[in-house]
Design a protein around this motif. Structure first.
Motif, mmCIF file in Angstrom:
data_model
loop_
_atom_site.group_PDB
_atom_site.id
_atom_site.type_symbol
_atom_site.label_atom_id
_atom_site.label_comp_id
_atom_site.label_asym_id
_atom_site.label_seq_id
_atom_site.Cartn_x
_atom_site.Cartn_y
_atom_site.Cartn_z
ATOM 1 N N TYR A 6 55.698 -40.325 28.945
ATOM 2 C CA TYR A 6 54.967 -41.579 28.772
ATOM 3 C C TYR A 6 55.852 -42.653 28.138
ATOM 4 O O TYR A 6 55.950 -43.779 28.654
ATOM 5 C CB TYR A 6 53.730 -41.341 27.908
ATOM 6 C CG TYR A 6 53.034 -42.613 27.481
ATOM 7 C CD1 TYR A 6 52.272 -43.360 28.372
ATOM 8 C CD2 TYR A 6 53.160 -43.084 26.170
ATOM 9 C CE1 TYR A 6 51.647 -44.535 27.976
ATOM 10 C CE2 TYR A 6 52.540 -44.255 25.766
ATOM 11 C CZ TYR A 6 51.787 -44.977 26.672
ATOM 12 O OH TYR A 6 51.179 -46.142 26.270
ATOM 13 N N ILE A 7 56.519 -42.320 27.031
ATOM 14 C CA ILE A 7 57.313 -43.308 26.302
ATOM 15 C C ILE A 7 58.505 -43.778 27.120
ATOM 16 O O ILE A 7 58.840 -44.972 27.144
ATOM 17 C CB ILE A 7 57.774 -42.743 24.940
ATOM 18 C CG1 ILE A 7 56.560 -42.527 24.020
ATOM 19 C CG2 ILE A 7 58.769 -43.681 24.258
ATOM 20 C CD1 ILE A 7 55.828 -43.800 23.649
ATOM 21 N N HIS A 8 59.155 -42.869 27.817
ATOM 22 C CA HIS A 8 60.293 -43.285 28.644
ATOM 23 C C HIS A 8 59.837 -44.159 29.809
ATOM 24 O O HIS A 8 60.567 -45.077 30.218
ATOM 25 C CB HIS A 8 61.071 -42.061 29.128
ATOM 26 C CG HIS A 8 61.982 -41.495 28.088
ATOM 27 N ND1 HIS A 8 63.315 -41.822 27.994
ATOM 28 C CD2 HIS A 8 61.733 -40.647 27.049
ATOM 29 C CE1 HIS A 8 63.857 -41.185 26.967
ATOM 30 N NE2 HIS A 8 62.921 -40.467 26.370
ATOM 31 N N ARG A 148 54.062 -50.663 18.908
ATOM 32 C CA ARG A 148 53.468 -49.391 18.524
ATOM 33 C C ARG A 148 52.776 -49.560 17.173
ATOM 34 O O ARG A 148 53.407 -49.516 16.123
ATOM 35 C CB ARG A 148 54.540 -48.305 18.450
ATOM 36 C CG ARG A 148 54.007 -46.871 18.624
ATOM 37 C CD ARG A 148 53.270 -46.364 17.419
ATOM 38 N NE ARG A 148 52.864 -44.973 17.567
ATOM 39 C CZ ARG A 148 52.213 -44.278 16.644
ATOM 40 N NH1 ARG A 148 51.887 -44.852 15.499
ATOM 41 N NH2 ARG A 148 51.888 -43.023 16.847
ATOM 42 N N GLY A 149 51.465 -49.824 17.205
ATOM 43 C CA GLY A 149 50.696 -49.955 15.981
ATOM 44 C C GLY A 149 50.282 -48.600 15.458
ATOM 45 O O GLY A 149 50.423 -47.565 16.122
ATOM 46 N N GLY A 150 49.757 -48.583 14.237
ATOM 47 C CA GLY A 150 49.310 -47.339 13.637
ATOM 48 C C GLY A 150 48.014 -46.844 14.250
ATOM 49 O O GLY A 150 47.226 -47.621 14.808
ATOM 50 N N SER A 151 47.779 -45.548 14.132
ATOM 51 C CA SER A 151 46.555 -44.958 14.683
ATOM 52 C C SER A 151 45.312 -45.552 14.045
ATOM 53 O O SER A 151 44.258 -45.628 14.674
ATOM 54 C CB SER A 151 46.574 -43.446 14.485
ATOM 55 O OG SER A 151 46.688 -43.120 13.107
ATOM 56 N N ILE A 183 48.971 -44.226 22.896
ATOM 57 C CA ILE A 183 48.781 -42.918 22.278
ATOM 58 C C ILE A 183 49.116 -42.998 20.794
ATOM 59 O O ILE A 183 49.946 -43.803 20.370
ATOM 60 C CB ILE A 183 49.639 -41.831 22.967
ATOM 61 C CG1 ILE A 183 51.135 -42.195 22.919
ATOM 62 C CG2 ILE A 183 49.192 -41.634 24.398
ATOM 63 C CD1 ILE A 183 52.029 -41.112 23.481
ATOM 64 N N THR A 184 48.467 -42.161 20.001
ATOM 65 C CA THR A 184 48.646 -42.203 18.549
ATOM 66 C C THR A 184 49.526 -41.071 18.033
ATOM 67 O O THR A 184 49.776 -40.991 16.830
ATOM 68 C CB THR A 184 47.284 -42.141 17.838
ATOM 69 O OG1 THR A 184 46.608 -40.939 18.230
ATOM 70 C CG2 THR A 184 46.433 -43.346 18.197
ATOM 71 N N ASP A 185 50.011 -40.226 18.919
ATOM 72 C CA ASP A 185 50.861 -39.102 18.520
ATOM 73 C C ASP A 185 52.119 -39.637 17.808
ATOM 74 O O ASP A 185 52.835 -40.493 18.337
ATOM 75 C CB ASP A 185 51.264 -38.310 19.771
ATOM 76 C CG ASP A 185 51.879 -36.959 19.447
ATOM 77 O OD1 ASP A 185 52.632 -36.865 18.465
ATOM 78 O OD2 ASP A 185 51.598 -35.997 20.178
#
Length: 418
Positions: A6-8, A148-151, A183-185
């Protein structure tokens, strides 16, 4: 889909989108920013509802008060997000600007051109407004953004992202110019900071533990500050009313921000005049005071300050207070214990003010003003992606120019080197 895949994928799409936004003209970028602002205003109710869901979850998870404060969106805050985007639209576009063009003996002309950094990844906690601010600054400066924000703010950030994408679509720009990680992982962050092929710079905005982790793990250059141990020094040449007003605001206007004063330094010559009334104000606002021996003799009853207190960024209703002999001792304290973030002097002596400005090695240095002004919005940058205490490549609140680089350009008329 696993986290790595996903991130790539996000990184590859950002790299492709970076080429589109880099060549977009100023009118197109401004149209996108104004459309984002309009969408935020139109969807204000939906943003508040999403934020309410995040706050409900934060209460269940017993987040600390400072983080909850930063997480909270209000109608006023939403209006400020929209206003910030319009301010960014009104700012001059730095991209393509050529400066210092000069003619050389060979006949060539040499100058430097402002260009985007490329793909900027911003990793942040709590503050949903960063989603709009960072998106706006990256778009205007011609960069693609990975946010990328916090969960704890996932609902708020996704709602704001929808407004950002609506604005990009209105202007005919790819939505991938601004991607908000869905995603929050925590593994997503670890993957993101190693993607040197697709990410050009990392901007972390969050607590000390987050930034320390990124300093250990990142293989990509960062624009960052670790913490904000901010000082206000009240000089013995200060106007008493001004000193009380500024020192009160620097601590109590908002507790959970990196530009909030954490240590108050007071010159011995004015301490008995300024400390009693100022400490009464702090006590009335629920501020716990921790003082050195001399402060505690002037204002009995406060807790003793420890050596660790002088190094501490509380982000809470706690303030350390110290009496110093003079300006030199105040600057020595700041040099020993400060974090090179924001420091202020209150004085009526111009020579001392100039010395403070020259000699205090912080990213923002102020005279007769609250440290709370150390902010991109207040500095006229429209917004900021963060505050940097590094000395390369940007310092202080990072706005449009902080998200650009310079390249050399050469203009010739057929010259060859002999």
């Amino acid at each position: 889909m696993d986290v790595q895949t996903y991130i790539h994928g996000v990184g590859r799409r950002a790299r492709a989108a970076a080429r589109s936004i880099a060549r977009a003209d100023t009118a197109t970028k401004n149209r996108a920013l104004k459309a984002m602002a309009a969408a935020i205003e139109r969807d204000a109710k939906r943003l508040l509802e999403a934020n309410a869901r995040d706050l409900e979850e934060a209460k269940r998870n017993k987040l600390d008060p400072a983080m909850v404060d930063r997480l909270t969106l209000t109608a006023k805050g939403i209006a400020a997000m929209a206003d910030g985007l319009r301010q960014i639209a009104a700012l001059p576009d730095p991209i393509g600007r050529v400066t210092a063009l000069r003619k050389r003996p060979s006949g060539i002309r040499v100058g430097r051109m402002r260009v985007p950094l490329g793909v900027v990844a911003i990793i942040y906690e709590s503050r949903p407004n960063v989603t709009a601010d960072a998106a706006g600054l990256c778009v205007k400066s011609g960069n693609a953004a990975i946010l990328r924000g916090g969960s704890e703010a996932i609902q708020s950030n996704q709602a704001i992202a929808a407004c950002v994408h609506a604005g990009l679509k209105t202007a005919g720009l790819p939505e991938d110019v601004v991607q908000v990680i869905e995603i929050t992982d925590r593994a997503a962050v670890g993957e993101l900071v190693t993607m040197r092929d697709t990410v050009d710079v990392i901007v972390p905005r969050g607590g000390k533990s987050l930034i320390e982790r990124l300093m250990r793990e990142s293989r990509i250059p960062m624009i960052k500050h670790l913490h904000g141990v901010c000082h206000t020094y009240i000089d013995d040449k200060a106007d008493l009313k001004m000193a009380i007003r500024v020192a009160d605001n620097a601590k109590t206007q908002r507790l959970g921000t990196c530009n909030t004063m954490e240590t108050l330094l007071v010159a011995r010559g004015i301490a008995r005049k300024v400390l009693p009334p100022l400490c009464r104000i702090y006590a009335g606002k629920g501020i716990e005071l921790r003082g050195d021996d001399e402060v505690r003799r002037i204002v009995p009853g406060m807790k003793p300050a420890t050596e660790d207190d002088w190094y501490t960024e509380y982000l809470d209703a706690i303030l350390s207070v110290r009496v110093v002999k003079d300006l030199d001792e105040a600057m020595e304290h700041i040099a020993n214990y400060g974090s090179q973030h924001t420091d202020a002097i209150v004085t009526g002596d111009k020579a001392r003010a100039q010395r403070f400005l020259r000699e205090v090695d912080s990213s923002s240095v102020m005279v007769n003003a609250s440290t709370r002004f150390a902010d991109g919005y207040e500095y006229g940058l429209g917004a900021e992606v963060g505050i940097s205490t590094d000395k390369l490549h940007a310092r202080g609140p990072v706005g449009l120019e902080g998200l650009t680089s310079l390249k050399w350009v050469v203009l010739g008329t057929g010259q060859i080197r002999k």
